[in-house]
Structure formats: structure tokens, C-alpha cells
Design a protein around this motif. Structure first.
Motif, mmCIF file in Angstrom:
data_model
loop_
_atom_site.group_PDB
_atom_site.id
_atom_site.type_symbol
_atom_site.label_atom_id
_atom_site.label_comp_id
_atom_site.label_asym_id
_atom_site.label_seq_id
_atom_site.Cartn_x
_atom_site.Cartn_y
_atom_site.Cartn_z
ATOM 1 N N ALA A 196 29.433 73.190 42.466
ATOM 2 C CA ALA A 196 30.059 72.988 41.160
ATOM 3 C C ALA A 196 31.545 72.666 41.312
ATOM 4 C CB ALA A 196 29.866 74.224 40.300
ATOM 5 N N SER A 197 32.166 72.420 40.167
ATOM 6 C CA SER A 197 33.599 72.100 40.137
ATOM 7 C C SER A 197 34.328 73.052 39.202
ATOM 8 C CB SER A 197 33.820 70.666 39.640
ATOM 9 O OG SER A 197 33.237 69.726 40.504
ATOM 10 N N ARG B 2 38.589 73.532 37.583
ATOM 11 C CA ARG B 2 39.960 73.044 37.541
ATOM 12 C C ARG B 2 40.881 74.208 37.194
ATOM 13 N NH1 ARG B 2 43.115 69.275 33.171
ATOM 14 N NH2 ARG B 2 44.444 68.099 34.610
ATOM 15 N N ARG C 290 37.866 67.541 49.032
ATOM 16 C CA ARG C 290 37.165 68.248 47.948
ATOM 17 C C ARG C 290 38.131 68.694 46.841
ATOM 18 N NH1 ARG C 290 34.860 73.019 48.860
ATOM 19 N NH2 ARG C 290 36.235 73.599 50.581
ATOM 20 N N GLN D 73 42.161 70.603 41.119
ATOM 21 C CA GLN D 73 40.792 70.196 40.858
ATOM 22 C C GLN D 73 39.963 70.517 42.086
ATOM 23 O OE1 GLN D 73 39.320 68.849 38.021
ATOM 24 N NE2 GLN D 73 37.413 69.112 39.161
ATOM 25 N N ASN E 268 36.270 70.427 43.709
ATOM 26 C CA ASN E 268 34.917 69.880 43.642
ATOM 27 C C ASN E 268 34.103 70.364 44.836
ATOM 28 O OD1 ASN E 268 35.688 68.370 41.356
ATOM 29 N ND2 ASN E 268 36.345 66.647 42.624
ATOM 30 N N SER E 269 32.792 70.239 44.721
ATOM 31 C CA SER E 269 31.878 70.618 45.811
ATOM 32 C C SER E 269 32.216 72.001 46.346
ATOM 33 C CB SER E 269 31.947 69.579 46.941
ATOM 34 O OG SER E 269 31.632 68.290 46.455
#
Length: 127
Positions: free
Chosen positions: A16-17, A19, A67, A82, A84-85
Motif C-alpha cells: 500500500a501507499s 503520504r 519507493r 510519499q 509507495n510499495s
């Protein structure tokens, strides 16, 4: 005195991500670099990513390269991360920090060279 407040952490599954945001307030002065560090239980605080005042230079830990992305909006006095992964190994408390000494033209990875710190936001990644 500078206050830093992080937000955006949470519990997510691997892949998932998220922020993260960090807002600075108080007697900010001149130019400064901002960075994100993280600390897992029983481990030392480690550098994750940093950005210079103008945003033109960023630095990442090898473990997050490709990432995570750090950015900043000086008008909003905010720095973002941010992510990610996400992996379970990314679990920890994430802290933002401000470095005035280098005038914002370079990024240091040393925690003891940052003058101000936020209280942290928890990121938990389940497998």
C-alpha cells in the motif's frame, strides 16, 4: 522556537501507499533543509529522506530509493513523504526534522545535526 507536526501515518498492508505531511510553525528563520527519519522498536533512529530549501536536491536511504519521494511546499511550510510499495520493514515512528546550520543548501543524514524535531507519526505495515 520551531514546532513541527507530523500527520498521515496509519496501519496498512504491504504494497500500500501512505503520504506523510509535516507542518512547521513558530519562529522559522532563513532557509533550512528538512528531512524524515524513522525509528523502529529497539532500533536507532535512521535517516529516510531529506530535501534542500529549494527542493532541488533530495537524498534517500538506500532502503527506500525508488519507493519514497520527499517534497516540500515552502509557502505552506510543509514537507511531504510519499511512500509507495510499503513493506513490513518500513514499520516505525516517522519524524520530521529541520536543519538550519547548513542553510538549506545540502542535506545531512546525521540525526544530531538537526535542530528541531516533531513528535512523530506511527506507520505500521502488515504482511
Amino acid at each position: 522556537q520551531v514546532q513541527l507536526v507530523e500527520s498521515g501515518g496509519g496501519l496498512v498492508q504491504a504494497g500500500a501507499s501512505l503520504r506523510l505531511s509535516c507542518v512547521a510553525s513558530g519562529r522559522t528563520r532563513s532557509t533550512y533543509a528538512m528531512a524524515w527519519f524513522r525509528q523502529a522498536p529497539g532500533k536507532e533512529r535512521e535517516f529516510v529522506a531529506g530535501v534542500t530549501w529549494g527542493g532541488g536536491r533530495t537524498l534517500y536511504a538506500d532502503s527506500v530509493k525508488g519507493r519514497f519521494t520527499i517534497s516540500r511546499d515552502n509557502a505552506k511550510m510543509t514537507v511531504y513523504l510519499q511512500m509507495n510499495s510499503l513493506k513490513p520493514a518500513d514499520t516505525g515512528s516517522y519524524y520530521c526534522a529541520v536543519d538550519y546550520a547548513r542553510l538549506g543548501v545540502t542535506v545531512t543524514t546525521k540525526a544530531n545535526e538537526y535542530e528541531y524535531w516533531g513528535q512523530g507519526t506511527q506507520v505500521t505495515v502488515s504482511s
